[in-house]
Design a protein around this motif. Structure first.
Motif, PDB file in Angstrom:
ATOM      1  N   UNK A  19      44.425  52.885  35.826  1.00  0.00           N
ATOM      2  CA  UNK A  19      43.493  52.247  34.900  1.00  0.00           C
ATOM      3  C   UNK A  19      43.694  50.740  34.902  1.00  0.00           C
ATOM      4  N   UNK A  20      44.954  50.301  34.921  1.00  0.00           N
ATOM      5  CA  UNK A  20      45.229  48.860  34.938  1.00  0.00           C
ATOM      6  C   UNK A  20      44.739  48.226  36.240  1.00  0.00           C
ATOM      7  N   UNK A  21      44.932  48.935  37.327  1.00  0.00           N
ATOM      8  CA  UNK A  21      44.478  48.417  38.618  1.00  0.00           C
ATOM      9  C   UNK A  21      42.967  48.296  38.634  1.00  0.00           C
ATOM     10  N   UNK A  22      42.284  49.306  38.139  1.00  0.00           N
ATOM     11  CA  UNK A  22      40.817  49.259  38.092  1.00  0.00           C
ATOM     12  C   UNK A  22      40.350  48.136  37.186  1.00  0.00           C
ATOM     13  N   UNK A  24      41.873  45.346  36.646  1.00  0.00           N
ATOM     14  CA  UNK A  24      42.078  44.105  37.391  1.00  0.00           C
ATOM     15  C   UNK A  24      40.981  43.919  38.428  1.00  0.00           C
ATOM     16  N   UNK A  25      40.648  44.969  39.165  1.00  0.00           N
ATOM     17  CA  UNK A  25      39.602  44.885  40.175  1.00  0.00           C
ATOM     18  C   UNK A  25      38.263  44.500  39.580  1.00  0.00           C
ATOM     19  N   UNK A  26      37.971  44.990  38.401  1.00  0.00           N
ATOM     20  CA  UNK A  26      36.683  44.692  37.766  1.00  0.00           C
ATOM     21  C   UNK A  26      36.677  43.343  37.064  1.00  0.00           C
ATOM     22  N   UNK A  27      37.795  42.956  36.485  1.00  0.00           N
ATOM     23  CA  UNK A  27      37.800  41.719  35.709  1.00  0.00           C
ATOM     24  C   UNK A  27      37.919  40.474  36.585  1.00  0.00           C
ATOM     25  N   UNK A  28      38.542  40.581  37.744  1.00  0.00           N
ATOM     26  CA  UNK A  28      38.727  39.402  38.597  1.00  0.00           C
ATOM     27  C   UNK A  28      37.395  38.786  39.034  1.00  0.00           C
TER      28      UNK A  28
END
Length: 86
Positions: A19-22, A24-28
């Motif tokens: 969830x944290x990785x996703x 990060x991928x979406x917020x960057x």
């Protein structure tokens, strides 16, 4: 039975990590888009950088460039005329 509970905790950790990785991928890309659309950022960085790369022309440089273009055009015309005569 205690080992089964430990496995469930590991699964929860993996899910939270995913969830944290996703996130990060979406917020960057969203953050980069937001930063690049800030007018202050554009004014400060992009315009200043453009002026560094392409300084304003002065009249002397412009005249030199025009003279160079004219000389090249004349050479080309002379070369084409010689080729046409042959």
């Amino acid at each position: 039975m205690e080992s089964d509970d430990d496995d469930d905790d590991d699964d929860d950790d993996d899910k939270n990590n995913g969830d944290h990785t996703m996130m990060l991928y979406l917020s960057f890309p969203v953050a980069m888009f937001w930063i690049s659309n800030q007018a202050e950022y554009f004014e400060e960085y992009v315009v200043k950088r453009k002026r560094e790369i392409y300084p304003p022309e002065d009249d002397y440089q412009r005249k030199e460039l025009e003279d160079f273009k004219e000389r090249m055009r004349k050479k080309r015309e002379e070369r084409l005329l010689q080729m046409a005569k042959e």
